[in-house]
Design an enzyme around this catalytic site. Structure first.
Site, PDB file in Angstrom:
ATOM      1  CG  ASP A  73       6.138   8.243  -3.969  1.00  0.00           C
ATOM      2  OD1 ASP A  73       5.086   8.840  -4.249  1.00  0.00           O
ATOM      3  OD2 ASP A  73       6.337   7.039  -4.235  1.00  0.00           O
ATOM      4  CG  ASN A  81      -4.658   2.204  -1.486  1.00  0.00           C
ATOM      5  OD1 ASN A  81      -5.311   2.064  -0.462  1.00  0.00           O
ATOM      6  ND2 ASN A  81      -4.448   3.386  -2.021  1.00  0.00           N
ATOM      7  CG  HIS A  86      -9.166   2.958  -1.469  1.00  0.00           C
ATOM      8  ND1 HIS A  86      -8.057   3.560  -2.028  1.00  0.00           N
ATOM      9  CD2 HIS A  86      -9.850   2.427  -2.506  1.00  0.00           C
ATOM     10  CE1 HIS A  86      -8.079   3.413  -3.336  1.00  0.00           C
ATOM     11  NE2 HIS A  86      -9.164   2.726  -3.663  1.00  0.00           N
ATOM     12  CG  ASP A  90      -7.947   6.210   3.657  1.00  0.00           C
ATOM     13  OD1 ASP A  90      -7.227   6.526   2.681  1.00  0.00           O
ATOM     14  OD2 ASP A  90      -9.191   6.288   3.641  1.00  0.00           O
ATOM     15  CG  ASP A 116       2.087   7.328  -2.508  1.00  0.00           C
ATOM     16  OD1 ASP A 116       1.927   8.204  -3.383  1.00  0.00           O
ATOM     17  OD2 ASP A 116       2.714   6.275  -2.724  1.00  0.00           O
TER      18      ASP A 116
END
Length: 207
Positions: A73, A81, A86, A90, A116
Site C-alpha cells: 500500500d 491525489n 487525480h 493516476d 493504491d
C-alpha cells in the site's frame, strides 16, 4: 464448369468460415486478457493475481519450495491525489507499476488489486532472495517521483506472507500479507514517518 465453380465456392466458403472462427477465437482471447488486466497501469488485476498464484500453488515444484506474497500500500498517495488531482494520482500509480516491473523478475506475479494497493508474488524463491527483493522494492520507492513538473514522495508499506508457513491457500496467504501490511502502515503513522515500512509475520517492522 459446374464442378469447378462448385469446388471454388466450397473453398471460398471454407476460407470464410475459418476466418470467422479465427476472428471469434482472437476476440475471445482478447476479452479474456482484458478481463484480467488493470485498465490504468496495464499490469494484472486482482482476478489475474488470484488465478496465477493458485496456479503456482498447484504446481508440484511449488510444494517443495517457498512462495512469498507481498501486499503493498502507498504512504502519501492520498495527499498527492488531494493536492494535485487525480490526473497526477493516476500517473503515480502507473509509475508504481513501472518500478515494480523494473525491480522484479519477469517470472514474478505482479498486480494492482485496486486503489493504491498492489501485490506481487515470488515463486519459487529462496529465503535470501526474499530479503534481497524487499530491500530493492523499498529502495525503489524511497526515490522521489517526478511527474508533470512535481517532485513527489510516495512510499510503500509492505506486508509479507510465506507459503507454506503462513498458509496453504491463496486466500489465507493474501489475508496474512494484507494484515501484515496494515501493521506496517499503522506503525509508520504512529512514528509519523513517510518512509517505506515492512512487516513480516512474526517479525518486527523494518524501515
Amino acid at each position: 464448369m459446374f464442378f469447378v465453380f462448385g469446388t471454388l465456392g466450397a473453398c471460398i466458403l471454407f476460407s470464410l468460415l475459418a476466418w470467422l472462427l479465427l476472428r471469434e477465437h482472437s476476440t475471445s482471447t482478447e476479452l479474456a486478457l482484458k478481463a484480467k488486466t488493470d485498465f490504468l497501469t496495464g499490469i494484472g488485476n486482482r482476478s489475474y493475481f488470484m488465478e496465477k498464484v493458485q496456479t503456482a500453488l498447484s504446481n508440484p515444484l511449488t510444494s517443495s519450495n517457498v512462495l512469498a506474497i507481498f501486499y503493498m500500500d502507498l504512504n502519501g498517495f492520498k495527499p498527492v491525489n488531494d493536492t494535485y488531482g487525480h490526473d497526477v494520482g493516476d500517473e503515480v500509480l502507473k509509475e508504481v507499476a513501472i518500478r515494480l516491473q523494473k525491480t522484479l523478475r519477469t517470472t514474478d506475479i505482479i498486480a494492482r488489486l485496486g486503489g493504491d494497493e498492489f501485490a506481487f508474488a515470488l515463486t519459487p524463491v529462496l529465503n535470501d532472495r526474499i530479503s534481497l527483493v524487499t530491500e530493492r522494492v523499498i529502495a525503489a520507492f524511497d526515490a522521489p517521483m517526478h511527474i508533470k513538473g512535481h517532485t513527489l514522495y510516495v512510499y510503500a508499506s509492505l506486508g509479507i506472507s510465506i507459503f507454506p508457513k503462513d498458509g496453504k491457500t491463496v486466500d489465507d496467504l493474501i489475508k496474512k500479507a494484507d494484515v501484515a501490511m496494515y501493521k506496517a502502515k499503522r506503525i509508520a503513522k504512529q512514528k509519523n514517518q513517510g518512509a517505506s515500512m515492512l512487516w513480516e509475520n512474526g517479525l518486527d517492522v523494518k524501515e
